[in-house]
Design a protein around this motif. Structure first.
Motif, PDB file in Angstrom:
ATOM      1  N   SER A   4     -62.363 -47.054 -57.797  1.00 51.54           N
ATOM      2  CA  SER A   4     -62.444 -45.907 -56.891  1.00 51.54           C
ATOM      3  C   SER A   4     -63.821 -45.242 -56.877  1.00 51.54           C
ATOM      4  O   SER A   4     -64.203 -44.649 -55.870  1.00 51.54           O
ATOM      5  N   LYS A   5     -64.585 -45.357 -57.962  1.00 50.23           N
ATOM      6  CA  LYS A   5     -65.904 -44.702 -58.004  1.00 50.23           C
ATOM      7  C   LYS A   5     -66.852 -45.231 -56.934  1.00 50.23           C
ATOM      8  O   LYS A   5     -67.770 -44.549 -56.519  1.00 50.23           O
ATOM      9  N   PHE A   6     -66.615 -46.451 -56.451  1.00 51.13           N
ATOM     10  CA  PHE A   6     -67.477 -47.028 -55.425  1.00 51.13           C
ATOM     11  C   PHE A   6     -67.172 -46.468 -54.039  1.00 51.13           C
ATOM     12  O   PHE A   6     -67.947 -46.659 -53.114  1.00 51.13           O
ATOM     13  N   PHE A   7     -66.039 -45.798 -53.888  1.00 54.42           N
ATOM     14  CA  PHE A   7     -65.595 -45.357 -52.571  1.00 54.42           C
ATOM     15  C   PHE A   7     -65.477 -43.844 -52.470  1.00 54.42           C
ATOM     16  O   PHE A   7     -64.768 -43.324 -51.623  1.00 54.42           O
ATOM     17  N   VAL A   8     -66.214 -43.135 -53.319  1.00 53.27           N
ATOM     18  CA  VAL A   8     -66.204 -41.674 -53.313  1.00 53.27           C
ATOM     19  C   VAL A   8     -66.914 -41.146 -52.066  1.00 53.27           C
ATOM     20  O   VAL A   8     -66.434 -40.225 -51.409  1.00 53.27           O
ATOM     21  N   LYS A   9     -68.044 -41.751 -51.705  1.00 55.79           N
ATOM     22  CA  LYS A   9     -68.842 -41.274 -50.574  1.00 55.79           C
ATOM     23  C   LYS A   9     -68.283 -41.709 -49.231  1.00 55.79           C
ATOM     24  O   LYS A   9     -68.463 -41.030 -48.228  1.00 55.79           O
ATOM     25  N   ALA A  10     -67.639 -42.872 -49.201  1.00 52.45           N
ATOM     26  CA  ALA A  10     -67.122 -43.412 -47.939  1.00 52.45           C
ATOM     27  C   ALA A  10     -66.045 -44.452 -48.244  1.00 52.45           C
ATOM     28  O   ALA A  10     -66.076 -45.084 -49.300  1.00 52.45           O
ATOM     29  N   PRO A  11     -65.108 -44.649 -47.311  1.00 50.93           N
ATOM     30  CA  PRO A  11     -64.036 -45.620 -47.547  1.00 50.93           C
ATOM     31  C   PRO A  11     -64.509 -47.077 -47.453  1.00 50.93           C
ATOM     32  O   PRO A  11     -63.835 -47.973 -47.952  1.00 50.93           O
ATOM     33  N   LEU A  12     -65.655 -47.298 -46.823  1.00 47.03           N
ATOM     34  CA  LEU A  12     -66.242 -48.635 -46.723  1.00 47.03           C
ATOM     35  C   LEU A  12     -67.654 -48.592 -47.283  1.00 47.03           C
ATOM     36  O   LEU A  12     -68.398 -47.646 -47.041  1.00 47.03           O
ATOM     37  N   ILE A  13     -68.014 -49.642 -48.020  1.00 52.18           N
ATOM     38  CA  ILE A  13     -69.372 -49.732 -48.536  1.00 52.18           C
ATOM     39  C   ILE A  13     -69.991 -51.055 -48.123  1.00 52.18           C
ATOM     40  O   ILE A  13     -69.285 -52.057 -47.957  1.00 52.18           O
ATOM     41  N   PRO A  14     -71.317 -51.074 -47.923  1.00 53.13           N
ATOM     42  CA  PRO A  14     -71.988 -52.323 -47.551  1.00 53.13           C
ATOM     43  C   PRO A  14     -71.999 -53.322 -48.704  1.00 53.13           C
ATOM     44  O   PRO A  14     -72.142 -52.942 -49.869  1.00 53.13           O
ATOM     45  N   VAL A  15     -71.831 -54.586 -48.335  1.00 53.49           N
ATOM     46  CA  VAL A  15     -71.862 -55.674 -49.300  1.00 53.49           C
ATOM     47  C   VAL A  15     -72.830 -56.743 -48.786  1.00 53.49           C
ATOM     48  O   VAL A  15     -72.622 -57.317 -47.723  1.00 53.49           O
ATOM     49  N   ASP A  76     -76.596 -46.234 -57.314  1.00 52.06           N
ATOM     50  CA  ASP A  76     -75.760 -45.144 -56.825  1.00 52.06           C
ATOM     51  C   ASP A  76     -74.291 -45.531 -56.703  1.00 52.06           C
ATOM     52  O   ASP A  76     -73.470 -44.731 -56.254  1.00 52.06           O
ATOM     53  N   ASP A  77     -73.962 -46.772 -57.036  1.00 55.53           N
ATOM     54  CA  ASP A  77     -72.592 -47.282 -56.916  1.00 55.53           C
ATOM     55  C   ASP A  77     -72.042 -47.142 -55.500  1.00 55.53           C
ATOM     56  O   ASP A  77     -70.859 -46.839 -55.303  1.00 55.53           O
ATOM     57  N   ASP A  78     -72.920 -47.362 -54.481  1.00 55.39           N
ATOM     58  CA  ASP A  78     -72.426 -47.291 -53.109  1.00 55.39           C
ATOM     59  C   ASP A  78     -72.833 -48.497 -52.260  1.00 55.39           C
ATOM     60  O   ASP A  78     -72.672 -48.491 -51.038  1.00 55.39           O
ATOM     61  N   THR A  79     -73.355 -49.523 -52.895  1.00 55.77           N
ATOM     62  CA  THR A  79     -73.683 -50.789 -52.237  1.00 55.77           C
ATOM     63  C   THR A  79     -73.492 -51.901 -53.255  1.00 55.77           C
ATOM     64  O   THR A  79     -73.821 -51.728 -54.429  1.00 55.77           O
ATOM     65  N   LEU A  80     -72.964 -53.033 -52.788  1.00 60.53           N
ATOM     66  CA  LEU A  80     -72.708 -54.158 -53.682  1.00 60.53           C
ATOM     67  C   LEU A  80     -73.429 -55.416 -53.219  1.00 60.53           C
ATOM     68  O   LEU A  80     -73.771 -55.548 -52.044  1.00 60.53           O
ATOM     69  N   ILE A  81     -73.626 -56.319 -54.158  1.00 58.85           N
ATOM     70  CA  ILE A  81     -74.082 -57.678 -53.842  1.00 58.85           C
ATOM     71  C   ILE A  81     -73.039 -58.634 -54.382  1.00 58.85           C
ATOM     72  O   ILE A  81     -72.683 -58.567 -55.564  1.00 58.85           O
ATOM     73  N   TYR A  82     -72.534 -59.509 -53.508  1.00 58.27           N
ATOM     74  CA  TYR A  82     -71.696 -60.621 -53.938  1.00 58.27           C
ATOM     75  C   TYR A  82     -72.635 -61.803 -54.153  1.00 58.27           C
ATOM     76  O   TYR A  82     -73.214 -62.325 -53.204  1.00 58.27           O
ATOM     77  N   MET A  83     -72.816 -62.206 -55.383  1.00 54.24           N
ATOM     78  CA  MET A  83     -73.616 -63.386 -55.709  1.00 54.24           C
ATOM     79  C   MET A  83     -72.671 -64.575 -55.728  1.00 54.24           C
ATOM     80  O   MET A  83     -71.635 -64.529 -56.400  1.00 54.24           O
ATOM     81  N   GLY A  84     -73.008 -65.614 -54.970  1.00 52.29           N
ATOM     82  CA  GLY A  84     -72.094 -66.738 -54.939  1.00 52.29           C
ATOM     83  C   GLY A  84     -72.674 -67.966 -54.279  1.00 52.29           C
ATOM     84  O   GLY A  84     -73.861 -68.025 -53.947  1.00 52.29           O
ATOM     85  N   THR A  85     -71.801 -68.929 -54.081  1.00 47.60           N
ATOM     86  CA  THR A  85     -72.177 -70.197 -53.476  1.00 47.60           C
ATOM     87  C   THR A  85     -71.419 -70.373 -52.169  1.00 47.60           C
ATOM     88  O   THR A  85     -70.180 -70.362 -52.167  1.00 47.60           O
ATOM     89  N   PRO A  86     -72.154 -70.534 -51.062  1.00 47.86           N
ATOM     90  CA  PRO A  86     -71.478 -70.747 -49.788  1.00 47.86           C
ATOM     91  C   PRO A  86     -71.032 -72.199 -49.639  1.00 47.86           C
ATOM     92  O   PRO A  86     -71.689 -73.114 -50.134  1.00 47.86           O
ATOM     93  N   LYS A  87     -69.913 -72.380 -48.975  1.00 44.16           N
ATOM     94  CA  LYS A  87     -69.452 -73.718 -48.616  1.00 44.16           C
ATOM     95  C   LYS A  87     -69.668 -73.832 -47.117  1.00 44.16           C
ATOM     96  O   LYS A  87     -68.910 -73.278 -46.333  1.00 44.16           O
ATOM     97  N   GLY A  88     -70.720 -74.507 -46.729  1.00 39.58           N
ATOM     98  CA  GLY A  88     -71.042 -74.627 -45.306  1.00 39.58           C
ATOM     99  C   GLY A  88     -71.831 -73.438 -44.808  1.00 39.58           C
ATOM    100  O   GLY A  88     -72.204 -72.552 -45.576  1.00 39.58           O
TER     101      GLY A  88
END
Length: 111
Positions: A4-15, A76-88
């Motif tokens: 929940s701490k990631f969604f204090v400022k807004a219900p959606l956050i950029p990823v 600020d706990d209001d933006t995330l990075i998904y580190m991963g491997t794309p398939k295609g």
């Protein structure tokens, strides 16, 4: 884990989705708390579609999933990075990344 701490400022956050092998930025999406939880549970990238107003699993229809191995948060706990491997290709246009259009380049700079 309390997300929940990631969604204090807004219900959606950029990823930002980033290829863990090359470091290339693949796409930008938005997550709500449920999308973040689903990403952590399934290991594939989940988002909340602002246009369709619903959850979506990247690759569900195309088969071009992003397999997430790590999630980073900014200071600020209001933006995330998904580190991963794309398939295609990641982009719905068929391009490897959604960031393929050059908007501007400083004169004299090479690609």
């Amino acid at each position: 884990m309390d997300l929940s701490k990631f969604f204090v400022k807004a219900p959606l956050i950029p990823v930002v989705c980033q290829d863990e092998r090359s470091g290339e930025v693949l796409m930008l999406g938005y997550a709500d708390e449920e999308a973040l939880r689903l990403t952590m549970e399934t290991g594939t990238a989940w988002f909340f579609s602002r246009s369709r107003q619903k959850l979506w699993n990247k690759g569900e229809t195309s088969g071009n999933f992003i397999f997430v191995s790590r999630i980073l948060s900014d200071c600020d706990d209001d933006t995330l990075i998904y580190m991963g491997t794309p398939k295609g290709p990641v982009c719905h246009t068929g391009n490897r990344t959604c960031f393929y259009t050059e908007l501007w380049r400083k004169e004299g700079e090479e690609a």
